[in-house]
Design an enzyme around this catalytic site. Sequence first.
Site, PDB file in Angstrom:
ATOM      1  N   HIS A 399       0.936  -1.262  -0.134  1.00  0.00           N
ATOM      2  CA  HIS A 399      -0.004   0.039  -0.024  1.00  0.00           C
ATOM      3  C   HIS A 399       0.997   1.110  -0.203  1.00  0.00           C
ATOM      4  O   HIS A 399       1.948   1.042   0.479  1.00  0.00           O
ATOM      5  CB  HIS A 399      -1.032  -0.073   1.203  1.00  0.00           C
ATOM      6  CG  HIS A 399      -2.061   1.054   1.144  1.00  0.00           C
ATOM      7  ND1 HIS A 399      -1.974   2.214   1.397  1.00  0.00           N
ATOM      8  CD2 HIS A 399      -3.280   0.791   0.626  1.00  0.00           C
ATOM      9  CE1 HIS A 399      -2.971   2.704   1.085  1.00  0.00           C
ATOM     10  NE2 HIS A 399      -3.923   1.944   0.586  1.00  0.00           N
ATOM     11  N   GLU A 452      -7.983  -5.261  -0.291  1.00  0.00           N
ATOM     12  CA  GLU A 452      -8.426  -6.051  -1.202  1.00  0.00           C
ATOM     13  C   GLU A 452      -8.315  -7.418  -1.112  1.00  0.00           C
ATOM     14  O   GLU A 452      -9.174  -7.988  -1.770  1.00  0.00           O
ATOM     15  CB  GLU A 452      -7.721  -5.668  -2.597  1.00  0.00           C
ATOM     16  CG  GLU A 452      -7.839  -4.151  -2.871  1.00  0.00           C
ATOM     17  CD  GLU A 452      -9.131  -3.488  -3.531  1.00  0.00           C
ATOM     18  OE1 GLU A 452     -10.052  -4.184  -2.969  1.00  0.00           O
ATOM     19  OE2 GLU A 452      -8.904  -2.763  -4.378  1.00  0.00           O
TER      20      GLU A 452
HETATM   21  N1  ACO Z   1       3.955  -7.535  -4.575  1.00  0.00           N
HETATM   22  C1  ACO Z   1       5.208  -7.548  -4.939  1.00  0.00           C
HETATM   23  N2  ACO Z   1       5.981  -6.640  -4.811  1.00  0.00           N
HETATM   24  C2  ACO Z   1       5.409  -5.356  -4.376  1.00  0.00           C
HETATM   25  C3  ACO Z   1       4.088  -5.264  -4.088  1.00  0.00           C
HETATM   26  C4  ACO Z   1       3.089  -6.433  -4.265  1.00  0.00           C
HETATM   27  N3  ACO Z   1       1.948  -6.489  -4.059  1.00  0.00           N
HETATM   28  N4  ACO Z   1       3.808  -4.229  -3.987  1.00  0.00           N
HETATM   29  C5  ACO Z   1       4.899  -3.371  -3.792  1.00  0.00           C
HETATM   30  N5  ACO Z   1       5.907  -4.323  -4.324  1.00  0.00           N
HETATM   31  C6  ACO Z   1       7.356  -3.774  -4.348  1.00  0.00           C
HETATM   32  C7  ACO Z   1       7.710  -3.209  -5.736  1.00  0.00           C
HETATM   33  O1  ACO Z   1       7.917  -4.068  -6.816  1.00  0.00           O
HETATM   34  C8  ACO Z   1       8.740  -2.221  -5.372  1.00  0.00           C
HETATM   35  O2  ACO Z   1       9.917  -3.208  -5.193  1.00  0.00           O
HETATM   36  P1  ACO Z   1      11.497  -2.593  -5.946  1.00  0.00           P
HETATM   37  O3  ACO Z   1      11.763  -1.741  -4.790  1.00  0.00           O
HETATM   38  O4  ACO Z   1      12.185  -4.009  -5.943  1.00  0.00           O
HETATM   39  O5  ACO Z   1      11.137  -2.133  -7.151  1.00  0.00           O
HETATM   40  C9  ACO Z   1       8.597  -1.865  -4.020  1.00  0.00           C
HETATM   41  O6  ACO Z   1       7.560  -2.893  -3.567  1.00  0.00           O
HETATM   42  C10 ACO Z   1       7.755  -0.423  -3.947  1.00  0.00           C
HETATM   43  O7  ACO Z   1       6.819  -0.435  -4.631  1.00  0.00           O
HETATM   44  P2  ACO Z   1       5.937   0.806  -5.255  1.00  0.00           P
HETATM   45  O8  ACO Z   1       5.060   0.293  -6.487  1.00  0.00           O
HETATM   46  O9  ACO Z   1       6.813   1.972  -5.216  1.00  0.00           O
HETATM   47  O10 ACO Z   1       4.817   1.009  -4.182  1.00  0.00           O
HETATM   48  P3  ACO Z   1       3.525   1.901  -4.195  1.00  0.00           P
HETATM   49  O11 ACO Z   1       3.590   2.847  -2.875  1.00  0.00           O
HETATM   50  O12 ACO Z   1       3.578   2.915  -5.693  1.00  0.00           O
HETATM   51  O13 ACO Z   1       2.724   1.014  -4.477  1.00  0.00           O
HETATM   52  C11 ACO Z   1       0.692  -0.360  -4.782  1.00  0.00           C
HETATM   53  C12 ACO Z   1       1.299   0.545  -4.011  1.00  0.00           C
HETATM   54  C13 ACO Z   1       0.462   0.068  -6.105  1.00  0.00           C
HETATM   55  C14 ACO Z   1      -0.675  -0.606  -3.804  1.00  0.00           C
HETATM   56  C15 ACO Z   1       1.679  -1.488  -4.775  1.00  0.00           C
HETATM   57  O14 ACO Z   1       1.939  -2.281  -3.384  1.00  0.00           O
HETATM   58  C16 ACO Z   1       0.965  -2.627  -5.550  1.00  0.00           C
HETATM   59  O15 ACO Z   1       0.958  -2.854  -6.792  1.00  0.00           O
HETATM   60  N6  ACO Z   1      -0.017  -3.721  -4.842  1.00  0.00           N
HETATM   61  C17 ACO Z   1      -0.475  -4.649  -5.653  1.00  0.00           C
HETATM   62  C18 ACO Z   1      -1.863  -4.345  -6.145  1.00  0.00           C
HETATM   63  C19 ACO Z   1      -2.949  -3.863  -5.005  1.00  0.00           C
HETATM   64  O16 ACO Z   1      -3.216  -4.754  -3.891  1.00  0.00           O
HETATM   65  N7  ACO Z   1      -3.765  -3.113  -5.061  1.00  0.00           N
HETATM   66  C20 ACO Z   1      -4.639  -2.617  -4.264  1.00  0.00           C
HETATM   67  C21 ACO Z   1      -4.301  -1.441  -3.405  1.00  0.00           C
HETATM   68  S1  ACO Z   1      -5.461  -1.091  -2.300  1.00  0.00           S
HETATM   69  C22 ACO Z   1      -6.503   0.122  -2.724  1.00  0.00           C
HETATM   70  O17 ACO Z   1      -6.062   0.767  -3.842  1.00  0.00           O
HETATM   71  C23 ACO Z   1      -7.876   0.109  -2.395  1.00  0.00           C
END
Ligand code: ACO
Length: 513
Positions: A399, A452
């Site tokens: 998140h 989610e």
């Molecule tokens: N699985 C694996 N790795 C992840 C995940 C995940 N679910 N989420 C983040 N990471 C990793 C990224 O790959 C990144 O790794 P890196 O440093 O090696 O590149 C690091 O964690 C940071 O990721 P960002 O994309 O910068 O984090 P951000 O704050 O933008 O992401 C997000 C938040 C988009 C929700 C992300 O965690 C994600 O894609 N989750 C999966 C989709 C999801 O569950 N969406 C629902 C969100 S809840 C809502 O909106 C109501």
Amino acid sequence: MSQDGSKQTVGDVMSRPVVTASSGETVAKAAERMRERHVGSVVVVDGDLPVGILTERDLVRLSARGADASSDRVGDWMTPDPDSVPSDADVAAAFASLAERGYRHIPVVDDKQLVGLVSMRDLMRIAAIQPADSIATDVPRGLEGVVVAETTIGDVRGLEGFYHYRQYNAVELAEKRTLEDVWYLLFEGALPTLAERQRFEAEVAPLREIPTEVADALPEIARLGADAPPLDMLRTTVSLMSATLGFRPSLDVDAPELRSQALRVCAVVPTLLMAIYRLQRGEQPIAPSPELPYAANYLFMLDGQRPDPEHARAIEQYLISTIDHGFNASTFTARVITSTGADLGAAVVGAIGALSGPLHGGAPSRALAMLDAIGTPDRADSYLREQVSSGQRLMGFGHRVYKTDDPRSTMLRGVAERLGGEKTEFAKLVESTAVQVLAELKPGRKLYTNVEFYAGVVMDTCGLPREMFTPTFAASRMIGWCAHVLEQAADNRLIRPSADYVGPPPPQPVPEL
Ligand code: ACO
């Protein structure tokens, strides 16, 4: 540094005396003390030695599981052996430790004696006395952590795993109130009395009917978008509805008119969604039932059956928990559009579009699909490892704001447990494996379960089809979006940021052809 130039220690900023509890007393007694003393946690002590910590989050877990606070003991729900810091530790080091581990409170211990508690609130006090000369004009990518407005609607405290609507803990509202009450709270600014609740229910129930012009067009819209996600068709129908009802630019309408448009849209969206879903399957829409409350009526319109009250309440709790959540992408979208003076329909149609993305609201059906793909408990570890190692994101984890448990996922896990069933047990196993795998393969990223993951499990158990997961989220979030539209319109300034141009340096001569 303090104002006189000396280094600040934890002892300078900690709170004391500390509110404590013993592990043998009941959770109810400890919770009462937390309420009376306005604190978010109690340190559990044996003599002077801290042996655990009990936080609001633990109370949420307890009540979500349906446990009895008047008989359960603090020792059963506390986090044992909490980390501590000495009072002479440097504040910056303590801050790093809090931020790193996602703790909300750390006991301060000198010579095995509890002498204070250092909290995020204490650290915020320090932030306030630090020099402000480091404020940059450039903002981080994705606007992470950037404050763009003031709001009285609610907020999310990511490090603490806490979010609120107005001045109330949102999870507590989901446990104690109806959806209509929370809707009223967001629109009117206060929780309704019994009489106000009844008046509000009577005001919104008739607004569930789809306007005739839109109802007439729905079969054709559903035919054209027979294979499209219902959320896309909702975008189309809300747009059509705001045009046929003559919504004018928010710049040109007064607050009461904008409020009545907002009520209309929030009330009719569930009807539109279920009508679209049924028409896409060649079935006739089911008219809303004015006697049923919002959530029960929502399930009723799916198949015409009065829903099991347990299911209706579970869906109502899910809906309440997702009504609002700070300046998330879709809410921000609604506010940006409103800031241009555009009509309310335009603002919420844009917000629906933002919500539909898998990085925002489009994840719950994917999270459930992941459970299906894993299939059996023995495959969880290898499957999840494989996904993360190959660069895939695990849906329902991570998140932007929460760097600890998402309180919505904690609550919904409790709701799923209450509903029972094999899927819940399996989901719990996958969840704990995923959190472990992410901690191992993505160290330091602080990836935990988000709303989610269990949303899909709860909705599936209550009979909602997967295509309707994100649309159901949109129905509740519509209330939050509209509250933000009303707030933005009431005190508006055009939202118009800037970007750094990083392309080839201009002006280049335009080549002649
Ligand atoms: N699985 C694996 N790795 C992840 C995940 C995940 N679910 N989420 C983040 N990471 C990793 C990224 O790959 C990144 O790794 P890196 O440093 O090696 O590149 C690091 O964690 C940071 O990721 P960002 O994309 O910068 O984090 P951000 O704050 O933008 O992401 C997000 C938040 C988009 C929700 C992300 O965690 C994600 O894609 N989750 C999966 C989709 C999801 O569950 N969406 C629902 C969100 S809840 C809502 O909106 C109501």
